[in-house]
Design a protein around this motif. Structure first.
Motif, PDB file in Angstrom:
ATOM      1  N   ARG A  63     -10.278  48.717 -31.999  1.00  0.00           N
ATOM      2  CA  ARG A  63     -10.739  47.343 -31.828  1.00  0.00           C
ATOM      3  C   ARG A  63     -11.710  47.282 -30.667  1.00  0.00           C
ATOM      4  O   ARG A  63     -11.626  48.070 -29.724  1.00  0.00           O
ATOM      5  CB  ARG A  63      -9.557  46.410 -31.595  1.00  0.00           C
ATOM      6  CG  ARG A  63      -8.546  46.410 -32.738  1.00  0.00           C
ATOM      7  CD  ARG A  63      -7.473  45.372 -32.504  1.00  0.00           C
ATOM      8  NE  ARG A  63      -8.027  44.023 -32.559  1.00  0.00           N
ATOM      9  CZ  ARG A  63      -8.218  43.328 -33.673  1.00  0.00           C
ATOM     10  NH1 ARG A  63      -7.907  43.865 -34.837  1.00  0.00           N
ATOM     11  NH2 ARG A  63      -8.721  42.109 -33.637  1.00  0.00           N
ATOM     12  N   ARG A  64     -12.630  46.347 -30.690  1.00  0.00           N
ATOM     13  CA  ARG A  64     -13.686  46.249 -29.692  1.00  0.00           C
ATOM     14  C   ARG A  64     -13.649  44.876 -29.008  1.00  0.00           C
ATOM     15  O   ARG A  64     -14.553  44.050 -29.185  1.00  0.00           O
ATOM     16  CB  ARG A  64     -15.054  46.481 -30.339  1.00  0.00           C
ATOM     17  CG  ARG A  64     -15.213  47.824 -31.039  1.00  0.00           C
ATOM     18  CD  ARG A  64     -15.239  48.960 -30.052  1.00  0.00           C
ATOM     19  NE  ARG A  64     -15.229  50.264 -30.728  1.00  0.00           N
ATOM     20  CZ  ARG A  64     -15.050  51.408 -30.102  1.00  0.00           C
ATOM     21  NH1 ARG A  64     -14.858  51.404 -28.797  1.00  0.00           N
ATOM     22  NH2 ARG A  64     -15.021  52.541 -30.761  1.00  0.00           N
ATOM     23  N   ASP A 107     -14.804  43.167 -34.302  1.00  0.00           N
ATOM     24  CA  ASP A 107     -14.588  44.513 -34.806  1.00  0.00           C
ATOM     25  C   ASP A 107     -15.837  44.964 -35.550  1.00  0.00           C
ATOM     26  O   ASP A 107     -16.571  44.154 -36.127  1.00  0.00           O
ATOM     27  CB  ASP A 107     -13.382  44.552 -35.748  1.00  0.00           C
ATOM     28  CG  ASP A 107     -12.077  44.264 -35.021  1.00  0.00           C
ATOM     29  OD1 ASP A 107     -12.006  44.572 -33.819  1.00  0.00           O
ATOM     30  OD2 ASP A 107     -11.152  43.722 -35.646  1.00  0.00           O
ATOM     31  N   ASP A 160     -13.836  48.297 -40.808  1.00  0.00           N
ATOM     32  CA  ASP A 160     -12.497  48.349 -41.398  1.00  0.00           C
ATOM     33  C   ASP A 160     -12.198  49.826 -41.606  1.00  0.00           C
ATOM     34  O   ASP A 160     -12.828  50.483 -42.431  1.00  0.00           O
ATOM     35  CB  ASP A 160     -12.500  47.582 -42.720  1.00  0.00           C
ATOM     36  CG  ASP A 160     -11.170  47.658 -43.454  1.00  0.00           C
ATOM     37  OD1 ASP A 160     -10.235  48.321 -42.953  1.00  0.00           O
ATOM     38  OD2 ASP A 160     -11.067  47.078 -44.542  1.00  0.00           O
TER      39      ASP A 160
END
Length: 330
Positions: free
Chosen positions: A40-41, A47, A50
């Motif tokens: 995750r960012r 994000d 996926d």
């Protein structure tokens, strides 16, 4: 029709990256893929991908039996990948599972992007998707690769090869180079730089595998270029010559050239141009639309030189780069 505020907003479609993990896969490259595409960012506020793992069997013994991977989805997940990272492993002479090769072929046929890290090029070549294409693999296996797959154009002295919808990285650490390149291609230089900072890894390494092939260690190693590089990066908007850099490093221009070649695999002028293009990209991503100003503030001089330099480095003209990565893009 009025908007029903009780309904949750539709989730933004994220580009789906799927990694196939097979028996004896290398853990390091799997970790690289997870670090670049799977985390995750929060620092970016969104994000990027996926990310999913899949395997052809419920329990997968990783390289040399270091550990066993369980709890990941089946190989059918590969059929939903926008980018499919194929398995790699040290036993390059052992044929890949037919089911894995079939999954790679199906992904290629429907237009998914394929990525191979290190010996992953062997998987791609076995699947037949590299015939007539450019690729790279670890220098240790270059001769064996050429013998087995003569129709593939192997580029031995590079860190990675981007051949459009098929990308390959030369070795283990080069998986990070290629991963950051993919992020840069998908989301722009600013986001790629943010990811590289979190990794504490260079956003772009110059040179190629020739830097890492075994050779005698020099008796007196060259001094680090880091101080002069840092000095130049703070002055990209002003005219700088190779003589200026050499004077700052207190060496002759010829010595500076030798040190750049030995330590970075490039020339001082090429390094300066690359840094200036990267700065121009960041300025455009932050909203500067006056290309003459971008050219001047990045040290590229004129809009014409900006356009030519960006096309060579990114494949995009400044206006196209702004549409793709500027504020409000996507």
């Amino acid at each position: 029709m009025p908007h029903d505020s009780s309904q949750p907003p539709a989730r933004e479609h994220l580009h789906r990256v799927v990694v196939i993990v097979d028996e004896n896969s290398n853990p390091f490259e799997l970790g690289c893929a997870t670090e670049v595409f799977g985390l995750r960012r929060p620092e970016l506020g969104r994000d990027l991908y996926d990310f999913r793992l899949c395997s052809p069997q419920p329990r997968t013994a990783m390289r040399d039996g270091f550990f066993t991977l369980t709890g990941v989805t089946g190989l059918e997940a590969a059929d939903d990948a926008d980018t499919l990272i194929v398995p790699n492993r040290p036993d390059v002479e052992v044929p890949r599972r037919p089911a894995v090769l079939d999954a790679v072929r199906r992904a290629h046929a429907r237009g998914a992007r394929l990525v191979g890290f290190c010996s992953g090029a062997f998987t791609l070549a076995e699947a037949g998707v590299l015939d007539g294409r450019r690729a790279t693999a670890h220098w240790q296996w270059a001769d064996a690769f050429r013998v087995r797959f003569p129709s593939v154009h192997l580029e031995e002295n590079v860190l990675f090869v981007d051949d459009g919808d098929i990308l390959t990285a030369a070795g283990s650490a080069a998986a990070l180079d290629l991963g950051l390149h993919v992020v840069r291609r998908d989301h722009g230089a600013e986001v790629a730089n943010a990811v590289s900072r979190r990794l504490v890894f260079a956003a772009h390494r110059d040179g190629g595998q020739q830097q890492f092939i075994e050779r005698p260690v020099p008796a007196v190693p060259d001094e680090s270029l880091a101080p002069v590089l840092a000095w130049a990066q703070e002055r990209l908007d002003v005219p700088l010559t190779v003589s200026d850099l050499a004077a700052r490093a207190a060496v002759s221009p010829a010595t500076l050239h030798r040190r750049f070649r030995a330590q970075l695999g490039t020339t001082p002028l090429a390094w300066l141009t690359r840094e200036r293009v990267a700065l121009a990209c960041r300025l455009i991503e932050r909203g500067e639309s006056r290309f003459e100003l971008v050219a001047r503030n990045s040290g590229l001089g004129t809009a014409a030189n900006l356009r030519a330099s960006m096309r060579r480095a990114t494949g995009l003209a400044p206006s196209a780069y702004r549409r793709r990565f500027g504020p409000g893009a996507g």
